[in-house]
Design a protein around this motif. Structure first.
Motif, PDB file in Angstrom:
ATOM      1  N   LEU A 390       0.835  -1.215   0.000  1.00  0.00           N
ATOM      2  CA  LEU A 390       0.000   0.000   0.000  1.00  0.00           C
ATOM      3  C   LEU A 390       0.863   1.256   0.000  1.00  0.00           C
ATOM      4  N   LEU A 391       1.939   1.237   0.771  1.00  0.00           N
ATOM      5  CA  LEU A 391       2.829   2.397   0.802  1.00  0.00           C
ATOM      6  C   LEU A 391       3.470   2.619  -0.568  1.00  0.00           C
ATOM      7  N   GLU A 392       3.849   1.530  -1.234  1.00  0.00           N
ATOM      8  CA  GLU A 392       4.413   1.658  -2.576  1.00  0.00           C
ATOM      9  C   GLU A 392       3.371   2.183  -3.566  1.00  0.00           C
ATOM     10  N   LYS A 393       2.145   1.778  -3.380  1.00  0.00           N
ATOM     11  CA  LYS A 393       1.082   2.165  -4.303  1.00  0.00           C
ATOM     12  C   LYS A 393       0.666   3.619  -4.134  1.00  0.00           C
ATOM     13  N   TYR A 394       0.541   4.066  -2.874  1.00  0.00           N
ATOM     14  CA  TYR A 394      -0.045   5.383  -2.628  1.00  0.00           C
ATOM     15  C   TYR A 394       0.947   6.453  -2.153  1.00  0.00           C
ATOM     16  N   LEU A 395       2.051   6.039  -1.503  1.00  0.00           N
ATOM     17  CA  LEU A 395       2.879   7.034  -0.817  1.00  0.00           C
ATOM     18  C   LEU A 395       4.347   7.041  -1.226  1.00  0.00           C
TER      19      LEU A 395
END
Length: 473
Positions: A390-395
């Motif tokens: 999720l961090l790679e995808k959004y942040l």
């Protein structure tokens, strides 16, 4: 058993509010208007899920929220009931019955990033309850009502000592240990018996404020140490030792530094041990999440090094068995200190909870704890990997972070300057709650954010990370 309450919960699947929170809030509303009176029994989770057309786990999660907040209580083999004592409320209004009923003014969040708590739904609670009943029935009542050993049940201490020796490379026995009601009590006992009004304690900054308060309550003065990617800075330790003559202790979280999650490097561990022996200060080592590591083996505690002369090692069973279970322990080879701790423990908590200690001991001996930890490590590693995705995808364009090798949280640092008060306000408007960086700061601004994942569902994690990405410019 009759369950007279008719379900009238409307689920809006297009709402931003999670379905389990919609269910929880609908039940709270019925309690507030008097439609659900105290003592009322709710339908079972299975029948409620069938009626509402939702997954049973969603209903279980809603009931869990209501139980945690005090709206419901559970009775074994009977079900969930509206609590006789409801949460403290702020207003009164007229309900359907014409009687004044309380209306609550409180915030509910779809996502609440906590401090790194475990998921209580995978805890071996049923096994613990079974063991507790067995121990209670096995022991005669006159034995249970007597005073317990102020250091804790001897057989339980032996089991913990055995675990520390075999799994964490330590060399201790039960005579060097005191069982406590959680790690914070261990911290308090240590502070009161080790420190005085003219003493200094070095602490990590950012770090764990409840421990700082325990040291300050004993009259000690705190000296903050900076943190980088390899843990606390030894140069800060040396500087303080050259200035102050009465440095009594250093408080550290070397396995996964709290809150940044970084481990203390081997070189710095060895240098810290050398300085401790040279200057005579005690290393207070808080190993708060040793069990939750995702590599081949955890880094051994500083307290396992034979050359270390002065230490207090603090651990907890609360994250291993269940968050609500308050069992911690401390270990030290300082004979005078352990005697003082036992004497103080006897004053403030003479009884202890030997039945619960024996119940946990039974779970250790029958392999339940070992099986649970194996399952939990895989479970939290999967959650960590999911959160990393999720961090790679959004942040990935907005924050820097390292993938933690254990624990239940990421430490993320925005690439640009952030006004955390503004971010917090914006997130709350989107039903997301964070712990502000000030919660970890001693005397300097903290740039990072502790993003926990242990107790959140994948749905909550994705929503929370997405909302955070929206407000970070």
């Amino acid at each position: 058993m009759l369950r007279p309450w008719k379900l009238e919960i409307r689920i809006d699947k297009h709402s931003d509010k999670a379905i389990y929170m919609q269910i929880a809030d609908a039940i709270i509303a019925d309690i507030q208007i008097g439609r659900l009176a105290t003592g009322s029994v709710l339908p079972g989770s299975r029948s409620m899920a069938e009626y509402l057309g939702v997954n049973r786990n969603t209903v279980v999660e809603a009931l869990h929220v209501l139980i945690n907040e005090g709206w419901l209580v559970t009775k074994e083999r009977k079900g969930s009931f509206v609590s006789d004592v409801l949460p403290v409320l702020s207003k009164q209004s007229i309900g359907l019955t014409g009687v004044k009923v309380p209306i609550i003014e409180r915030e509910h969040y779809q996502v609440s990033f906590d401090d790194g708590h475990p998921d209580s739904q995978i805890a071996p609670v049923a096994a613990l309850a079974r063991a507790y009943r067995q121990i209670f029935n096995r022991k005669s009542k006159w034995q249970m009502m007597g005073y317990a050993n102020e250091f804790g049940d001897e057989s339980f201490r032996k089991a913990i000592a055995n675990m520390l020796n075999h799994q964490r490379g330590m060399q201790v026995d039960e005579q060097e240990m005191c069982v406590t009601r959680g790690s914070q009590m261990a911290m308090y006992l240590t502070a009161q018996c080790l420190l005085g009004s003219n003493d200094y304690v070095m602490i990590e900054d950012p770090g764990y404020k409840p421990a700082w308060k325990a040291f300050e309550s004993a009259g000690a003065t705190l000296l903050p140490l900076r943190i980088d990617q390899d843990g606390l800075l030894i140069e800060d330790v040396v500087r303080y030792l050259e200035i102050y003559d009465t440095i009594k202790a250093i408080y550290i979280t070397p396995h996964h530094q709290y809150p940044t999650t970084v481990p203390l490097s081997l070189q710095r561990r060895l240098e810290l041990i050398r300085l401790s022996n040279m200057y005579g200060f005690t290393i207070i080592e808080d190993d708060y999440d040793n069990e939750f590591h995702f590599g081949y083996r955890p880094i051994l505690p500083l307290s396992s090094y034979r050359e270390l002369e002065n230490y207090v090692y603090i651990g907890t069973m609360s994250k291993v068995v269940a968050p609500a279970l308050r069992i911690g322990y401390l270990v030290t080879k300082n004979v005078s200190l352990i005697e003082k701790i036992g004497a103080l423990r006897k004053i403030i908590d003479v009884q202890g909870d030997s039945i619960m200690e024996q119940a946990v001991l039974q779970l250790i001996e029958d392999g339940t704890i070992k099986r649970h930890l194996k399952k939990a490590q895989a479970y939290y590693k999967d959650k960590r990997n999911f959160t990393n995705g999720l961090l790679e995808k959004y942040l990935t364009e907005k924050v820097d972070y390292l993938i933690p090798e254990g624990g239940m949280a990421f430490w993320i640092v925005p690439k640009r300057e952030v006004n955390w008060a503004v971010v917090d306000k914006q997130l709350r408007s989107k039903s997301v709650k964070i712990i502000l960086p000030d919660a970890y700061s001693f005397d300097r601004p903290v740039k990072g954010l502790r993003l926990s994942y242990g107790s959140l569902t994948e749905e909550q994690l994705e929503l929370g990370v997405l909302r955070l990405a929206e407000v970070l410019s």
